[in-house]
Scaffold this motif. Structure first.
Motif, PDB file in Angstrom:
ATOM      1  N   LYS A   1      -6.053  13.523 -12.353  1.00  0.00           N
ATOM      2  CA  LYS A   1      -6.514  12.805 -11.172  1.00  0.00           C
ATOM      3  C   LYS A   1      -5.409  11.861 -10.707  1.00  0.00           C
ATOM      4  N   ILE A   2      -5.189  11.803  -9.397  1.00  0.00           N
ATOM      5  CA  ILE A   2      -4.223  10.870  -8.821  1.00  0.00           C
ATOM      6  C   ILE A   2      -4.889  10.135  -7.654  1.00  0.00           C
ATOM      7  N   ALA A   3      -4.325   9.007  -7.262  1.00  0.00           N
ATOM      8  CA  ALA A   3      -4.876   8.227  -6.159  1.00  0.00           C
ATOM      9  C   ALA A   3      -3.817   7.278  -5.629  1.00  0.00           C
ATOM     10  N   GLY A   4      -3.988   6.864  -4.374  1.00  0.00           N
ATOM     11  CA  GLY A   4      -3.096   5.883  -3.765  1.00  0.00           C
ATOM     12  C   GLY A   4      -3.813   5.176  -2.632  1.00  0.00           C
ATOM     13  N   THR A   5      -3.417   3.940  -2.353  1.00  0.00           N
ATOM     14  CA  THR A   5      -4.062   3.166  -1.301  1.00  0.00           C
ATOM     15  C   THR A   5      -3.117   2.144  -0.697  1.00  0.00           C
ATOM     16  N   ASP A   6      -3.249   1.930   0.606  1.00  0.00           N
ATOM     17  CA  ASP A   6      -2.463   0.900   1.280  1.00  0.00           C
ATOM     18  C   ASP A   6      -2.904  -0.505   0.889  1.00  0.00           C
ATOM     19  N   ALA A   7      -4.053  -0.644   0.280  1.00  0.00           N
ATOM     20  CA  ALA A   7      -4.516  -1.961  -0.152  1.00  0.00           C
ATOM     21  C   ALA A   7      -3.564  -2.579  -1.172  1.00  0.00           C
ATOM     22  N   GLU A   8      -2.729  -1.747  -1.829  1.00  0.00           N
ATOM     23  CA  GLU A   8      -1.772  -2.229  -2.820  1.00  0.00           C
ATOM     24  C   GLU A   8      -0.347  -2.218  -2.275  1.00  0.00           C
ATOM     25  N   ARG A   9      -0.211  -2.071  -0.946  1.00  0.00           N
ATOM     26  CA  ARG A   9       1.110  -2.039  -0.313  1.00  0.00           C
ATOM     27  C   ARG A   9       1.195  -3.155   0.722  1.00  0.00           C
ATOM     28  N   GLU A  10       1.916  -4.208   0.419  1.00  0.00           N
ATOM     29  CA  GLU A  10       2.046  -5.315   1.364  1.00  0.00           C
ATOM     30  C   GLU A  10       2.743  -4.890   2.648  1.00  0.00           C
TER      31      GLU A  10
ATOM     32  N   ARG B   1      -6.837   4.232  10.499  1.00  0.00           N
ATOM     33  CA  ARG B   1      -7.913   3.363  10.018  1.00  0.00           C
ATOM     34  C   ARG B   1      -7.558   1.880  10.141  1.00  0.00           C
ATOM     35  N   THR B   2      -6.540   1.593  10.939  1.00  0.00           N
ATOM     36  CA  THR B   2      -6.155   0.204  11.150  1.00  0.00           C
ATOM     37  C   THR B   2      -7.287  -0.585  11.804  1.00  0.00           C
ATOM     38  N   ASN B   3      -8.013   0.072  12.710  1.00  0.00           N
ATOM     39  CA  ASN B   3      -9.111  -0.619  13.391  1.00  0.00           C
ATOM     40  C   ASN B   3     -10.187  -1.111  12.422  1.00  0.00           C
ATOM     41  N   GLU B   4     -10.404  -0.393  11.315  1.00  0.00           N
ATOM     42  CA  GLU B   4     -11.375  -0.829  10.310  1.00  0.00           C
ATOM     43  C   GLU B   4     -10.906  -2.129   9.653  1.00  0.00           C
ATOM     44  N   ARG B   5      -9.624  -2.207   9.409  1.00  0.00           N
ATOM     45  CA  ARG B   5      -9.047  -3.387   8.765  1.00  0.00           C
ATOM     46  C   ARG B   5      -9.166  -4.613   9.671  1.00  0.00           C
ATOM     47  N   LEU B   6      -8.976  -4.400  10.972  1.00  0.00           N
ATOM     48  CA  LEU B   6      -8.986  -5.507  11.929  1.00  0.00           C
ATOM     49  C   LEU B   6     -10.335  -5.685  12.613  1.00  0.00           C
TER      50      LEU B   6
ATOM     51  N   SER C   1       2.497  -2.077   4.262  1.00  0.00           N
ATOM     52  CA  SER C   1       1.700  -1.232   5.158  1.00  0.00           C
ATOM     53  C   SER C   1       0.201  -1.442   4.937  1.00  0.00           C
ATOM     54  N   GLU C   2      -0.169  -2.652   4.576  1.00  0.00           N
ATOM     55  CA  GLU C   2      -1.577  -2.948   4.293  1.00  0.00           C
ATOM     56  C   GLU C   2      -2.460  -2.677   5.512  1.00  0.00           C
ATOM     57  N   LEU C   3      -1.952  -2.981   6.718  1.00  0.00           N
ATOM     58  CA  LEU C   3      -2.753  -2.781   7.930  1.00  0.00           C
ATOM     59  C   LEU C   3      -2.979  -1.310   8.262  1.00  0.00           C
ATOM     60  N   ARG C   4      -2.130  -0.434   7.742  1.00  0.00           N
ATOM     61  CA  ARG C   4      -2.334   1.003   7.978  1.00  0.00           C
ATOM     62  C   ARG C   4      -3.667   1.456   7.379  1.00  0.00           C
TER      63      ARG C   4
END
Length: 289
Positions: A81-90, A228-233, A92-95
């Motif tokens: 299993k692998i995974a990645g998220t912008d939540a851990e990337r300063e 999904r930037t709109n979800e963040r903002l 590109s966090e808004l992406r």
């Protein structure tokens, strides 16, 4: 799945041929793998070493045949299993993109033991070829959504090329250390990185397609998960121009495993008790090819 079936048959045939070569040294071993899987790509954390702290479960089984004191061939089946998220990337966090995927892999690798196999600690290098099947998914409103059918970068629309396949080839390379315990058991620590020569393991590679263009071509769910930037903002969907950077197509994605292999030696050759360390033991005489 036909390519997976053909690979499984080729793997079994290769091991059978090696076991029947008549080499007095040839020794069969069966074992299991337990460890963690790692991902490197557009959605990995900013730090070069951060993926090592974000491992997911990896397990599998293997069959190994030692064909000389310094060479062996291993066939393996692994589920990672692998995974990645912008939540851990300063950077590109808004992406605000994320994914996860199970990877089913069948591989055939060669091993080179530069110091031979008769020491109490035996380092080795490994390289080979593998067929893997993956399926990137994203969490959306509490549900896991398959991303490939959506064509989030316009795949399947006129002028954007076809949707990518989920069954692909990779080149595993790695290193490890084998430690025998008694005459029958072997424990090894191994790390193996897969070069995929592919950039959609995480469903992120090139450029955005304008939201309204994507709605018209691939549907509203595709457009919602592409940007999904709109979800963040907490905003309405962005009217971002087609061609705006979404990922980095210049860098391929990789996945890796690190863990422990536990193996049991079955025999030492087709025509006799074999040679080398432990030849003639009760373990080696029980199973011979």
């Amino acid at each position: 799945m036909c390519i997976l079936t053909r690979t499984a048959l080729a793997w079994a045939l290769a091991l059978a041929l090696l076991a029947s070569t008549g080499s007095a040294f040839a020794q069969a071993e069966l074992g299991i793998h337990v460890g963690q899987g790692y991902y490197m790509g557009d959605l990995q954390p900013d730090s070069r070493y951060a993926p090592l702290g974000n491992g997911k479960a990896s397990f599998g089984a293997y069959g190994r045949i030692g064909i000389s004191d310094k060479l062996a061939v291993t066939g393996s089946i692994t589920l990672t299993k692998i995974a990645g998220t912008d939540a851990e990337r300063e950077t590109s966090e808004l992406r605000n993109l994320s994914f996860q995927s199970d990877i089913f892999e069948m591989g055939l690798s060669g091993e080179f033991l530069p110091l031979g196999s008769s020491r109490s600690v035996n380092p080795y290098l490994t390289a080979g070829v593998a067929v893997y099947r993956f399926n990137p998914q994203a969490d959306y409103n509490g549900r896991l959504i398959d991303l490939k059918p959506l064509g989030t970068e316009g795949q399947g629309m006129e002028g954007y090329g076809p949707k990518y396949g989920l069954t692909r080839l990779a080149m595993p390379v790695g290193a490890g250390v084998r430690i025998p315990f008694g005459q029958a058991w072997v424990v090894s620590a191994e790390i193996k990185v897969r070069a995929t020569f592919f950039d959609h393991l995480d469903d992120v590679s090139g450029a955005y397609v304008n939201y309204y263009e994507l709605v018209q071509g691939n549907g509203s769910l595709s457009a919602a998960l592409a940007d999904r930037t709109n979800e963040r903002l907490d905003l309405d969907p962005r009217d971002i121009p087609t061609g705006s950077p979404r990922g980095n197509p210049a860098n391929f994605d990789y996945y890796a495993t690190a863990g422990i292999n536990i193996g049991y030696r079955l025999g030492t050759g087709m025509f006799g008790a074999g040679s080398g360390r432990g030849a003639g033991s009760r373990y080696n005489k029980c199973y011979q090819f």
